[in-house]
Design a protein around this motif. Structure first.
Motif, short mmCIF file in Angstrom:
data_model
loop_
_atom_site.label_atom_id
_atom_site.label_comp_id
_atom_site.label_asym_id
_atom_site.label_seq_id
_atom_site.Cartn_x
_atom_site.Cartn_y
_atom_site.Cartn_z
N GLY A 110 0.78 -1.23 0.00
CA GLY A 110 0.00 0.00 0.00
C GLY A 110 0.81 1.28 0.00
N GLY A 111 2.11 1.17 0.17
CA GLY A 111 2.94 2.37 0.18
C GLY A 111 3.25 2.88 -1.21
N SER A 112 3.73 4.12 -1.26
CA SER A 112 4.15 4.74 -2.52
C SER A 112 5.37 5.60 -2.22
CB SER A 112 3.02 5.62 -3.07
OG SER A 112 2.79 6.72 -2.19
N ASP A 113 5.95 6.20 -3.26
CA ASP A 113 7.09 7.09 -3.03
C ASP A 113 6.68 8.26 -2.14
OD1 ASP A 113 8.77 5.52 -4.54
OD2 ASP A 113 8.53 6.70 -6.37
N GLU A 114 5.49 8.78 -2.36
CA GLU A 114 5.01 9.93 -1.60
C GLU A 114 4.59 9.54 -0.18
OE1 GLU A 114 1.12 12.75 -1.74
OE2 GLU A 114 2.10 12.41 -3.66
N LYS A 115 4.00 8.36 -0.07
CA LYS A 115 3.52 7.87 1.23
C LYS A 115 4.01 6.44 1.43
CE LYS A 115 -0.71 10.63 0.81
NZ LYS A 115 -2.17 10.59 0.72
N PRO A 116 5.26 6.29 1.87
CA PRO A 116 5.80 4.94 2.06
C PRO A 116 5.15 4.22 3.24
CG PRO A 116 7.40 6.59 2.74
CD PRO A 116 6.24 7.33 2.15
N VAL A 117 5.27 2.89 3.23
CA VAL A 117 4.80 2.09 4.36
C VAL A 117 5.41 2.67 5.64
CG1 VAL A 117 4.94 -0.18 5.46
CG2 VAL A 117 4.40 0.00 3.02
N GLY A 118 4.60 2.80 6.66
CA GLY A 118 5.04 3.38 7.92
C GLY A 118 4.62 4.83 8.10
N THR A 119 4.10 5.44 7.04
CA THR A 119 3.61 6.82 7.12
C THR A 119 2.28 6.84 7.85
OG1 THR A 119 4.68 7.38 5.01
CG2 THR A 119 2.90 8.85 5.79
N VAL A 120 2.19 7.65 8.89
CA VAL A 120 0.95 7.76 9.67
C VAL A 120 0.69 9.23 9.96
CG1 VAL A 120 -0.29 7.08 11.76
CG2 VAL A 120 1.38 5.51 10.75
N TRP A 121 -0.54 9.64 9.68
CA TRP A 121 -1.00 10.99 10.03
C TRP A 121 -1.86 10.90 11.28
CZ3 TRP A 121 0.02 15.86 8.59
CH2 TRP A 121 0.75 16.06 7.42
N PHE A 122 -1.70 11.89 12.16
CA PHE A 122 -2.44 11.99 13.41
C PHE A 122 -3.18 13.31 13.44
CE2 PHE A 122 1.25 9.39 14.15
CZ PHE A 122 0.76 8.33 14.89
N GLY A 123 -4.42 13.27 13.92
CA GLY A 123 -5.19 14.49 14.12
C GLY A 123 -5.58 14.60 15.58
N PHE A 124 -5.66 15.81 16.06
CA PHE A 124 -6.05 16.10 17.44
C PHE A 124 -7.01 17.27 17.41
CE2 PHE A 124 -1.83 14.34 17.33
CZ PHE A 124 -1.90 13.30 18.24
N ALA A 125 -8.12 17.14 18.08
CA ALA A 125 -9.10 18.22 18.16
C ALA A 125 -9.59 18.34 19.58
CB ALA A 125 -10.28 17.95 17.21
N GLU A 130 -9.39 23.83 19.08
CA GLU A 130 -8.06 23.53 18.57
C GLU A 130 -8.11 22.30 17.67
OE1 GLU A 130 -3.54 22.45 20.09
OE2 GLU A 130 -5.19 22.41 21.53
N VAL A 131 -7.48 22.40 16.52
CA VAL A 131 -7.33 21.26 15.61
C VAL A 131 -5.90 21.30 15.09
CG1 VAL A 131 -8.14 20.10 13.53
CG2 VAL A 131 -9.75 21.43 14.91
N ARG A 132 -5.23 20.18 15.19
CA ARG A 132 -3.88 20.12 14.63
C ARG A 132 -3.62 18.72 14.09
NH1 ARG A 132 -0.15 18.45 18.64
NH2 ARG A 132 -1.16 18.23 20.65
N ALA A 133 -2.59 18.65 13.28
CA ALA A 133 -2.24 17.37 12.66
C ALA A 133 -0.73 17.26 12.56
CB ALA A 133 -2.87 17.26 11.28
N GLU A 134 -0.26 16.05 12.55
CA GLU A 134 1.17 15.80 12.36
C GLU A 134 1.37 14.47 11.68
OE1 GLU A 134 2.65 13.87 16.52
OE2 GLU A 134 2.44 16.05 16.50
N ARG A 135 2.49 14.36 11.02
CA ARG A 135 2.84 13.12 10.32
C ARG A 135 4.08 12.52 10.96
NH1 ARG A 135 5.16 13.59 4.45
NH2 ARG A 135 6.82 14.32 5.77
N ARG A 136 4.06 11.21 11.05
CA ARG A 136 5.22 10.46 11.54
C ARG A 136 5.49 9.31 10.58
NH1 ARG A 136 6.20 14.26 14.09
NH2 ARG A 136 6.21 14.52 16.35
N ARG A 137 6.72 8.82 10.64
CA ARG A 137 7.09 7.65 9.85
C ARG A 137 7.67 6.63 10.81
NH1 ARG A 137 10.27 6.27 5.09
NH2 ARG A 137 9.72 4.09 4.81
N PHE A 138 7.04 5.48 10.87
CA PHE A 138 7.46 4.42 11.77
C PHE A 138 8.08 3.28 10.96
CE2 PHE A 138 3.72 6.33 13.93
CZ PHE A 138 4.40 6.91 14.99
N SER A 139 8.94 2.52 11.62
CA SER A 139 9.56 1.37 10.94
C SER A 139 9.07 0.09 11.59
CB SER A 139 11.08 1.48 11.02
OG SER A 139 11.49 1.50 12.36
N GLY A 140 9.34 -1.00 10.90
CA GLY A 140 8.95 -2.31 11.40
C GLY A 140 7.82 -2.90 10.58
N ASP A 141 7.34 -4.05 11.05
CA ASP A 141 6.26 -4.74 10.35
C ASP A 141 4.92 -4.09 10.68
OD1 ASP A 141 5.59 -5.65 12.92
OD2 ASP A 141 6.21 -7.71 12.53
#
Length: 164
Positions: A110-125, A130-141
């Motif tokens: 399911g990954g791509s060059d733009e969004k590789p496996v391990g890409t996760v977006w988080f939202g907080f409201a 207040e609304v904010r978002a952040e992206r992280r990239r995790f490794s592993g299975d």
């Protein structure tokens, strides 16, 4: 992060929410309900967690928490725009004080060059607007990515509440 560490994190978050008289809801995609599971593993969590939304498909995101078809079409489910809408929609639907949302690519496919496996977006409201978002990239299975995403969502909300 081990199951015990997730449990301890959930306990600390619950204690903080209870001290504030506040509640949290979660809108989850790639974590598949794991946030709700670790929160409800804590006895008495109904005082601060009343519901969660597992919105794995785009249709579920639209039907359950009001994510717009336009945001999904333009940005894809794994995006800042969508997790912001997920958090806001869950907050409104649950009537909670805080909402967490998670959408990512846990793999192995399911990954791509733009969004590789391990890409996760988080939202907080928050009910305060207040609304904010952040992206992280995790490794592993797949399990490792989902576990890290669950821990990150909980820790980020705990850090936010502790900074107040």
């Amino acid at each position: 992060m081990t199951d015990n560490e997730l449990q301890q994190l959930s306990i600390r978050l619950g204690q903080r929410l209870q001290a504030e008289g506040a509640s949290v809801t979660a809108a989850e995609s790639c974590t598949g309900g794991w946030i709700a599971k670790v929160l409800t593993d804590i006895a008495g969590s109904s005082a601060w967690f009343q519901r969660g939304f597992v919105t794995y498909s785009n249709e579920a995101k639209q039907q359950m928490i009001g994510v717009s078809a336009a945001a999904l079409a333009e940005h894809g489910a794994v995006s800042e725009a969508v997790v912001r809408e997920m958090a806001q929609g869950a907050l409104q639907a649950a009537g909670a004080d805080y909402a967490l949302s998670v959408s990512g690519i846990a793999g192995p496919d399911g990954g791509s060059d733009e969004k590789p496996v391990g890409t996760v977006w988080f939202g907080f409201a928050s009910a305060g607007g207040e609304v904010r978002a952040e992206r992280r990239r995790f490794s592993g299975d797949r399990e490792a990515v989902r576990r890290q995403a669950t821990a990150h969502a909980l820790q980020t909300l705990l850090d936010h509440l502790s900074a107040k």
